[in-house]
Design an enzyme around this catalytic site. Structure first.
Site, mmCIF file in Angstrom:
data_model
loop_
_atom_site.group_PDB
_atom_site.id
_atom_site.type_symbol
_atom_site.label_atom_id
_atom_site.label_comp_id
_atom_site.label_asym_id
_atom_site.label_seq_id
_atom_site.Cartn_x
_atom_site.Cartn_y
_atom_site.Cartn_z
ATOM 1 N N ASP A 1 0.823 -1.213 0.000
ATOM 2 C CA ASP A 1 0.000 0.000 0.000
ATOM 3 C C ASP A 1 0.856 1.262 0.000
ATOM 4 O O ASP A 1 0.673 2.161 -0.841
ATOM 5 C CB ASP A 1 -0.921 0.023 1.222
ATOM 6 C CG ASP A 1 -1.998 -1.036 1.144
ATOM 7 O OD1 ASP A 1 -1.785 -2.067 0.493
ATOM 8 O OD2 ASP A 1 -3.066 -0.833 1.754
ATOM 9 N N SER B 1 -5.527 -8.647 5.763
ATOM 10 C CA SER B 1 -4.899 -7.363 6.027
ATOM 11 C C SER B 1 -4.427 -7.406 7.472
ATOM 12 O O SER B 1 -5.222 -7.668 8.376
ATOM 13 C CB SER B 1 -5.909 -6.225 5.830
ATOM 14 O OG SER B 1 -5.351 -4.993 6.230
#
Length: 449
Positions: free
Chosen positions: A18, A189
């Protein structure tokens, strides 16, 4: 919405997928000079590779900041929170929540140091972290510009992030690549620091799915934990743990050691559905081994050192305090106010707690303190010379006085507690007694045998 002109931005940078994409995106979309900040919070992964990744993507070496803030994290954030026994919605020990204000603080400090006019983070527009980061930023620097890429770009899935990374030559971690070298989506995640590790996403998005055993990275399963219990002692000074088994340790070392005990014995796993601040419910799994042990021990030492009403009031304040941390208000005046009250209660929270660790359980088996309010002389079931049991009668009558008065003057109030037939029987019995009493009196008056 048009983008605000930014010259230099400090990015909270892990070096993962990310934030690596965000780094490149900031360079392209804002044309700004990017400064990276990587926090070592004891997450258990090497942080130095983030330096080489950042430099590889054009960041000047002097603009790469990697800071070991583990001791500050535990001493100034985790320990104050644990003095409050803070738990969100009955289960969550706030492992992610408590790390965000410190990261935000460091970003603002670095921004001031390098003359940056903006900060950026990798939190999504659906989660709590965007709130925690940004309230932290603006609390410490109201003039700072905040960039939240997930609320601006159209890269709204892992697949799109991976495609962007491949297109722009961004190095992808092996966990995001399949055996053929093609990008793949990681099943969870995750976020980790010295206090906990969290798991969200995909398989866990159905709250009825049991977590896969392979998901848990820190703790043994309780089934695989040792067959024999292990005993440890934790020493407290003014509400903070300072030693394990008599050995004094720094805050971060102490928590790391408790994590090792907890991991070994399968302690600290939870699976919850929580209410996010932004409105939706979210399912998450957490491992908080050392924190789970600490919470149990802290409540045990408080049980013999806090006054009853002090302890009860503290428990009433705790949910409010926990919600402030969960929602991102660490730097708020109300949190500081509550912290001052909590810290005042901890002045005499000193002593030692003995714990038994066994297959996912933490059991308190002993506690002692030089400031203990526990009085064996008063509590004993044997004969004593300090407590007159007859005193309890007046205590009970005084506490029941208002009910006695209400019962005499408002008899209808208690009808809902007593069966009607039982009331009628009592009334008939009383009437019979009254009649019999009158008859007896009449016989006595007439002198009839």
């Amino acid at each position: 919405m048009s983008k605000k002109e930014v010259k230099k931005v400090v990015l909270a940078y892990s070096g993962g997928l990310d934030t690596s994409v965000i780094l490149k995106w900031l360079q392209e979309e804002y044309g700004a000079e990017v400064v990276t900040f990587t926090a070592d919070l004891g997450q258990g992964e090497e942080v130095e590779p983030a330096r080489q990744k950042a430099i590889k993507h054009g960041i000047k070496p002097e603009n790469v900041f990697i800071l070991d803030i583990q001791e500050e994290f535990v001493k100034d954030y985790v320990f104050p929170m644990f003095r409050a026994n803070a738990i969100y919605e009955g289960e969550y020990l706030l492992g992610t929540s408590i790390a965000r204000p410190l990261i935000a603080k460091k970003q603002i400090e670095i921004a001031k140091q390098v003359g940056a006019d903006a900060v950026a983070h990798g939190a999504t527009g659906k989660g709590n972290d965007q709130v925690r980061f940004e309230i932290g930023y603006l609390s410490l620097n109201p003039e700072i510009t905040v960039i939240a890429p997930w609320r601006e770009w159209d890269l709204n899935s892992r697949e799109k992030l991976l495609a962007y990374a491949k297109e722009h030559g961004i190095e992808i971690d092996s966990k995001h690549i399949d055996e053929d070298g093609n990008p793949k989506v990681s099943p969870y995640s995750m976020d980790a620091n010295l206090l906990h590790i969290s798991y969200e996403g995909l398989h866990l998005e159905d709250p009825y799915n049991e977590p896969e055993e392979s998901m848990w990275l820190w703790t043994n399963s309780p089934e695989e934990a040792p067959e024999h219990a292990e005993y440890i002692t934790i020493t407290y000074e003014k509400g903070d743990p300072v030693a394990i088994n008599g050995e004094k340790l720094s805050p971060a070392t102490l928590l790391r050691t408790l994590n090792e005990y907890g991991n070994k014995h399968g302690i600290g796993r939870i699976d919850i559905v929580e209410n996010r601040y932004v409105g939706m419910k979210a399912r998450g799994c957490y491992e908080t081994p050392g924190g789970t042990i600490m919470l149990k021990a802290h409540r045990a030492i408080e049980s013999i050192t806090l006054d009853r009403e002090e302890a009860h009031l503290k428990d009433e304040l705790m949910p409010r305090y926990a919600k402030l941390i969960y929602n991102g208000y660490w730097f708020s005046p109300e949190r500081e106010m509550l912290q001052a009250a909590i810290d005042k209660t901890q002045e005499n929270v000193n002593g030692e707690v003995r714990l038994k660790l066994y297959k996912g359980n933490v059991m308190v088996v002993g506690r002692k303190s030089p400031n203990s309010l526990y009085s064996p002389a008063h509590s004993t079931f044997e004969e004593d010379e300090v407590y007159n049991q007859k005193d309890a009668e007046g205590f009970i009558k005084l506490n029941a006085l208002r009910f006695i008065i209400e019962g005499e003057n408002q008899p209808n109030r208690i009808k809902k507690y007593i069966d009607d037939s039982e009331v009628e029987q009592k009334q008939e019995s009383n009437q019979t007694k009254e009649k019999k009493s009158f008859k007896d009196k009449l016989i006595d008056f007439l002198g009839i045998q």
